[in-house]
Enzyme design. Sequence first.
Site, PDB file in Angstrom:
ATOM      1  N   TYR A  92      -4.405  14.454  -4.638  1.00 12.78           N
ATOM      2  CA  TYR A  92      -3.154  14.800  -4.075  1.00 12.78           C
ATOM      3  C   TYR A  92      -2.073  13.710  -4.507  1.00 12.78           C
ATOM      4  O   TYR A  92      -0.952  13.916  -4.399  1.00 12.78           O
ATOM      5  CB  TYR A  92      -3.032  15.264  -2.769  1.00 12.78           C
ATOM      6  CG  TYR A  92      -3.391  17.079  -2.698  1.00 12.78           C
ATOM      7  CD1 TYR A  92      -4.535  17.434  -3.485  1.00 12.78           C
ATOM      8  CD2 TYR A  92      -2.588  17.838  -2.238  1.00 12.78           C
ATOM      9  CE1 TYR A  92      -5.061  18.778  -3.270  1.00 12.78           C
ATOM     10  CE2 TYR A  92      -2.746  19.116  -1.998  1.00 12.78           C
ATOM     11  CZ  TYR A  92      -4.052  19.633  -2.523  1.00 12.78           C
ATOM     12  OH  TYR A  92      -4.197  20.855  -2.438  1.00 12.78           O
ATOM     13  N   LYS A 132     -18.687  16.126  -5.952  1.00 22.05           N
ATOM     14  CA  LYS A 132     -19.142  16.427  -7.078  1.00 22.05           C
ATOM     15  C   LYS A 132     -19.572  15.172  -7.680  1.00 22.05           C
ATOM     16  O   LYS A 132     -19.416  14.452  -8.554  1.00 22.05           O
ATOM     17  CB  LYS A 132     -17.982  16.926  -7.864  1.00 22.05           C
ATOM     18  CG  LYS A 132     -18.245  17.539  -9.066  1.00 22.05           C
ATOM     19  CD  LYS A 132     -18.901  18.627  -9.198  1.00 22.05           C
ATOM     20  CE  LYS A 132     -19.235  19.280 -10.827  1.00 22.05           C
ATOM     21  NZ  LYS A 132     -20.068  20.348 -10.834  1.00 22.05           N
ATOM     22  N   ASP A 142     -19.329  23.207  -6.570  1.00 20.05           N
ATOM     23  CA  ASP A 142     -19.581  24.383  -7.055  1.00 20.05           C
ATOM     24  C   ASP A 142     -20.744  25.137  -6.328  1.00 20.05           C
ATOM     25  O   ASP A 142     -20.577  26.416  -6.098  1.00 20.05           O
ATOM     26  CB  ASP A 142     -20.176  24.440  -8.594  1.00 20.05           C
ATOM     27  CG  ASP A 142     -21.146  23.320  -8.880  1.00 20.05           C
ATOM     28  OD1 ASP A 142     -21.547  22.408  -8.016  1.00 20.05           O
ATOM     29  OD2 ASP A 142     -21.392  23.090  -9.944  1.00 20.05           O
ATOM     30  N   ASP A 152      -8.873  22.072  -0.066  1.00 22.20           N
ATOM     31  CA  ASP A 152      -7.915  23.126  -0.112  1.00 22.20           C
ATOM     32  C   ASP A 152      -8.606  24.497  -0.412  1.00 22.20           C
ATOM     33  O   ASP A 152      -8.397  25.546  -0.270  1.00 22.20           O
ATOM     34  CB  ASP A 152      -6.977  22.642  -1.268  1.00 22.20           C
ATOM     35  CG  ASP A 152      -6.046  23.516  -1.522  1.00 22.20           C
ATOM     36  OD1 ASP A 152      -5.344  24.252  -0.374  1.00 22.20           O
ATOM     37  OD2 ASP A 152      -5.544  23.690  -2.648  1.00 22.20           O
ATOM     38  N   ASP A 192      -9.577  28.411   1.263  1.00 24.09           N
ATOM     39  CA  ASP A 192      -9.009  29.472   1.137  1.00 24.09           C
ATOM     40  C   ASP A 192     -10.002  30.728   0.777  1.00 24.09           C
ATOM     41  O   ASP A 192     -10.012  31.641   1.402  1.00 24.09           O
ATOM     42  CB  ASP A 192      -8.227  29.381  -0.229  1.00 24.09           C
ATOM     43  CG  ASP A 192      -6.663  29.542  -0.122  1.00 24.09           C
ATOM     44  OD1 ASP A 192      -6.398  28.700   1.064  1.00 24.09           O
ATOM     45  OD2 ASP A 192      -5.954  29.846  -0.974  1.00 24.09           O
TER      46      ASP A 192
HETATM   47  C1  IPM Z   1      -2.584  24.041   2.143  1.00 23.48           C
HETATM   48  C2  IPM Z   1      -1.511  24.563   0.929  1.00 23.48           C
HETATM   49  C3  IPM Z   1      -1.010  23.082   0.506  1.00 23.48           C
HETATM   50  C4  IPM Z   1      -1.859  22.391  -0.002  1.00 23.48           C
HETATM   51  C5  IPM Z   1      -0.029  23.309  -0.556  1.00 23.48           C
HETATM   52  C6  IPM Z   1       1.353  24.437   0.160  1.00 23.48           C
HETATM   53  C7  IPM Z   1       0.889  21.929  -0.751  1.00 23.48           C
HETATM   54  O1  IPM Z   1      -2.239  25.205  -0.112  1.00 23.48           O
HETATM   55  O2  IPM Z   1      -2.194  23.514   3.062  1.00 23.48           O
HETATM   56  O3  IPM Z   1      -3.925  24.407   1.988  1.00 23.48           O
HETATM   57  O4  IPM Z   1      -2.322  22.415  -1.131  1.00 23.48           O
HETATM   58  O5  IPM Z   1      -2.388  21.550   0.646  1.00 23.48           O
HETATM   59 MN    MN Z   2      -4.100  25.852   0.185  1.00 26.28          MN
END
Ligand code: IPM
Ligand code: MN
Length: 368
Positions: free
Chosen positions: A139, A189, A221, A245, A249
């Site tokens: 990042y 990884k 993975d 990240d 999700d």
């Molecule tokens: C998160 C979001 C952020 C990230 C974005 C909005 C920059 O997806 O907080 O997980 O990738 O960190």
């Molecule tokens: Mn995210």
Amino acid sequence: MNVNLVLLPGDGIGPEIVKVTAELLTLVAQKFGHEFKMESCHFGGIAIDVTGSPLPEETLKACLAADAVLLGAVGGPKWDQGGPRPEAGLLGLRKQMQLFANLRPILPNPELVSASPLRPERLVGVDFLVVRELTGGIYFGEPKERRQVNGLETAVDTMVYNTAEVERVSRYAFELARTRRKKLTSVDKANVLETSRLWRETVKRVAVDYPDVTLEHLLVDAAAMHLITRPASFDVIVTSNMFGDILTDEASVITGSIGNLPSASIGADKNRFGFPRGLYEPIHGSAPDIAGKGIANPVGTLLSAASLLRFSLGLEEEAVLIEKAVDETLKAGYRTADTAASGQASLNTQQFKAKIEEQIERIMAKTK
Ligand code: IPM
Ligand code: MN
């Protein structure tokens, strides 16, 4: 306690859910004799519209001076057309506040398991915490740029970690594992990436100080797979910025209720009370499709505020009050549209807030 909080409502449903959360925080403060001063600042897309920057100087200054920061959500299609991006504000704030550890607890609410894409038996015993490194890795690595290579438009991102960064976040994860079921899974990884080999080496070195914690290493993975096939086997997971990240999700969706999930980003600095300064925000995004309709689910933000009370102010009882009020409200069958089963009635944001208030009053009356 006299507390200075900064609110960053942001974009989309952000302002609606932060407003409700601020009102409930004020109620909790009243019950316990605290004063929570809350200053709202522009951040994200709205800040771009007003000032040209997603993280205006004034907002940054306020956040760095605050005891803790509560964020709604940022982003939306309006700011996808080129020009500054709201997300850049979030990355800048993470870096400036030195928010090195992002905590995302994954604890499916038993009331909502039917909304999970997994079979209910897979969710039995699921209770884990992802610790995502938040200020390093791909990042932030330099160079990060466009260049011409052999006449071709080429893009470069750089994944970079040093031992201090890995040690800091993994130590924090080991400490958290100690307070839970004493198992830590480090995700990397290492079969391909040099940064991951350094990551794994460093985590192993830190592990020597935590002989009571069982350490497991997984390739990212495989981890993506195991989150689906054996989610109950995880306790604390520690991983780099981008892997965290992606995996969070995935992890959040198996609970069936991403709208209910909080997160906490823990800073390296201490606030006036000797607790880490932090940024607290729901896991979900700005949901532009329902913004302004008054139907957003405030639970993710509300539980983030509970984490704020716990981690940045040491107010455990107050945090538990909020968490209990949310639990009881869901147990009583009240839902916002996003978590209602098909055919089940749902409440709008204000009606849902009123139910939470009732629970807060009821719980307080009982403990007196
Ligand atoms: C998160 C979001 C952020 C990230 C974005 C909005 C920059 O997806 O907080 O997980 O990738 O960190
Ligand atoms: Mn995210």
